[in-house]
Design an enzyme around this catalytic site. Sequence first.
Site, short mmCIF file in Angstrom:
data_model
loop_
_atom_site.label_atom_id
_atom_site.label_comp_id
_atom_site.label_asym_id
_atom_site.label_seq_id
_atom_site.Cartn_x
_atom_site.Cartn_y
_atom_site.Cartn_z
N SER A 96 3.71 -0.05 19.65
CA SER A 96 2.81 0.06 18.49
C SER A 96 3.19 -0.90 17.37
O SER A 96 4.37 -1.17 17.12
CB SER A 96 2.90 1.50 17.97
OG SER A 96 2.36 1.59 16.68
N GLU A 98 3.22 -0.10 14.48
CA GLU A 98 4.01 0.68 13.51
C GLU A 98 5.49 0.34 13.61
O GLU A 98 6.26 0.62 12.70
CB GLU A 98 3.80 2.18 13.72
CG GLU A 98 2.45 2.69 13.28
CD GLU A 98 2.24 2.66 11.78
OE1 GLU A 98 3.13 3.07 11.03
OE2 GLU A 98 1.16 2.22 11.34
N TYR A 120 7.60 8.27 13.77
CA TYR A 120 6.79 7.76 14.88
C TYR A 120 7.19 6.33 15.22
O TYR A 120 7.44 5.98 16.38
CB TYR A 120 5.30 7.83 14.49
CG TYR A 120 4.38 7.08 15.44
CD1 TYR A 120 4.02 7.62 16.67
CD2 TYR A 120 3.87 5.82 15.09
CE1 TYR A 120 3.18 6.93 17.53
CE2 TYR A 120 3.04 5.12 15.95
CZ TYR A 120 2.69 5.69 17.16
OH TYR A 120 1.87 5.00 18.02
N ARG A 155 -11.87 8.38 18.38
CA ARG A 155 -10.66 8.54 17.60
C ARG A 155 -10.58 9.96 17.02
O ARG A 155 -11.62 10.52 16.63
CB ARG A 155 -10.70 7.52 16.45
CG ARG A 155 -9.46 7.32 15.66
CD ARG A 155 -8.29 6.95 16.48
NE ARG A 155 -7.45 5.94 15.87
CZ ARG A 155 -6.15 5.83 16.14
NH1 ARG A 155 -5.57 6.66 16.98
NH2 ARG A 155 -5.44 4.87 15.60
P1 GDP Z 1 -1.64 4.53 11.16
O1 GDP Z 1 -1.76 3.08 10.80
O2 GDP Z 1 -1.25 4.76 12.59
O3 GDP Z 1 -0.81 5.32 10.21
O4 GDP Z 1 -3.17 5.08 11.11
P2 GDP Z 1 -3.92 6.07 10.10
O5 GDP Z 1 -5.37 5.94 10.40
O6 GDP Z 1 -3.35 7.45 10.16
O7 GDP Z 1 -3.58 5.48 8.64
C1 GDP Z 1 -3.92 4.15 8.28
C2 GDP Z 1 -3.62 3.97 6.80
O8 GDP Z 1 -4.57 4.70 6.03
C3 GDP Z 1 -2.24 4.46 6.35
O9 GDP Z 1 -1.69 3.51 5.46
C4 GDP Z 1 -2.54 5.75 5.62
O10 GDP Z 1 -1.57 6.09 4.61
C5 GDP Z 1 -3.87 5.39 4.99
N1 GDP Z 1 -4.65 6.57 4.57
C6 GDP Z 1 -5.19 6.75 3.34
N2 GDP Z 1 -5.79 7.96 3.27
C7 GDP Z 1 -5.61 8.54 4.48
C8 GDP Z 1 -6.03 9.80 5.02
O11 GDP Z 1 -6.66 10.62 4.38
N3 GDP Z 1 -5.69 10.03 6.34
C9 GDP Z 1 -4.99 9.13 7.09
N4 GDP Z 1 -4.73 9.39 8.36
N5 GDP Z 1 -4.59 7.93 6.58
C10 GDP Z 1 -4.89 7.66 5.30
#
Ligand code: GDP
Length: 301
Positions: A96, A98, A120, A155
Site C-alpha cells: 500500500s 500508506e 496499518y 468501496r
Molecule cells: P486512506 O488514504 O487509506 O487513509 O483512505 P481514507 O479514504 O480513509 O482517507 C483518505 C484521507 O481523507 C485521509 O487523509 C483522511 O484523514 C481524510 N478524511 C477526511 N475526512 C475523512 C472522513 O470522514 N473519513 C475518512 N475515512 N477519511 C477522511
Amino acid sequence: MHGLVRGQNNPRLAMVERLCPGIEFAEGDLLDQSSLIAALETCQPDEVYNLGAISFVGLSFKQASLTGEITGLGVVRMLDAIRTVNSGIRFYQASSSEMFGKVRETPQTESTPFHPRSPYGVAKVYGHYITVNYRESYGMYACSGILFNHESERRGLEFVTRKITNAVAKIKLGLQRELSLGTMTSQRDWGFAGDYVRAMHLMLQQDAPDDYVIATGETHSVEEFCALAFAHVGLDWHDHVVTDAKFMRPAEVDLLIGDAGKARERLGWTTTVTFPELVARMVESDLAAHRAALSQGVAGG
Ligand code: GDP
C-alpha cells in the site's frame, strides 16, 4: 476462482456471491495457519492474491495489535502455507502507498524509503518486506504491488470517497442535510479499482516476479473530491460540509502521488478512468441505489 471466507455466517458472503456469481468459497482465517493450508489443499490454486487485511487506517489506530496480526503476520502465514502445499503457487501481496506515509520524495516510486504513519502502514511494511524476503530466500514467485488508493462504487462507506459520494446522493434526494468530515487538505492519488485489479493480475503473468507501484500520477485533495462530487449534482459543497475533529487521525498522511512508470513500461499497464469520471460514476451509483431504495419505500445506508 475461489474466495477465502472467515468466520461463521460472514455477512459479506452474500454481497460477493451477488457480484461474482459462480465463485467458490473455502473457509480460512489469516490468524490460523492450519486453515490456510487446508484451504490451499482444497482449492489447489495456481495463483494467490492476498488482499486480506484490516484495511481502514482509522480503525488500525484503535486495534493496532490486531492489525499487526492480520495485515502483517497474516502475510507470512499465507507464504508459509504456500511453501507447505505447493511452492510453485504464484503469490500477490497487496502492499500500500500508506507505507510511504510521511513521504521522503515526490512522486513515490518502488525505491522511495518507507515512513508509515499508522499501525496499518506499519503492518503493510512488514507484509511487503516478508514477501520480498521469501522471494529472495526460497525462490518463490512472490510480487508486492504498492497500490495507491483505488476506489469504486463498491468501496466501503468508511472510506472518504464513498462517504462523500453516498452523502452527496442522499443530500440531493433530501435524505440528509450535512456531511461531517475530518482533514480536508489531505491529498491522495485516487484511481479506479478495476484498473488496479488488472495490474495485480499482470504482475503474476510475467517471466520473473517483481514489485510495482500502481498509481495514476495525479493527486487531489479531499476538498477537490468534495467539490467535484457536489458539483456533479448541481450543489456547492460549502453549503453542506462541516468538519468534525472525531474524523481526524493521531497522525496523518498529507500527500501521496505515485510514479507507475515501471508498471507502464514492463507490464504495459495504463489507467482507463480519469479522476472526474471516477467521482461521477461513484455519485451516479449512489444516486441510483438511493433512488431505488426510495421507490421501494426502504431507507438506504
Ligand atoms: P486512506 O488514504 O487509506 O487513509 O483512505 P481514507 O479514504 O480513509 O482517507 C483518505 C484521507 O481523507 C485521509 O487523509 C483522511 O484523514 C481524510 N478524511 C477526511 N475526512 C475523512 C472522513 O470522514 N473519513 C475518512 N475515512 N477519511 C477522511
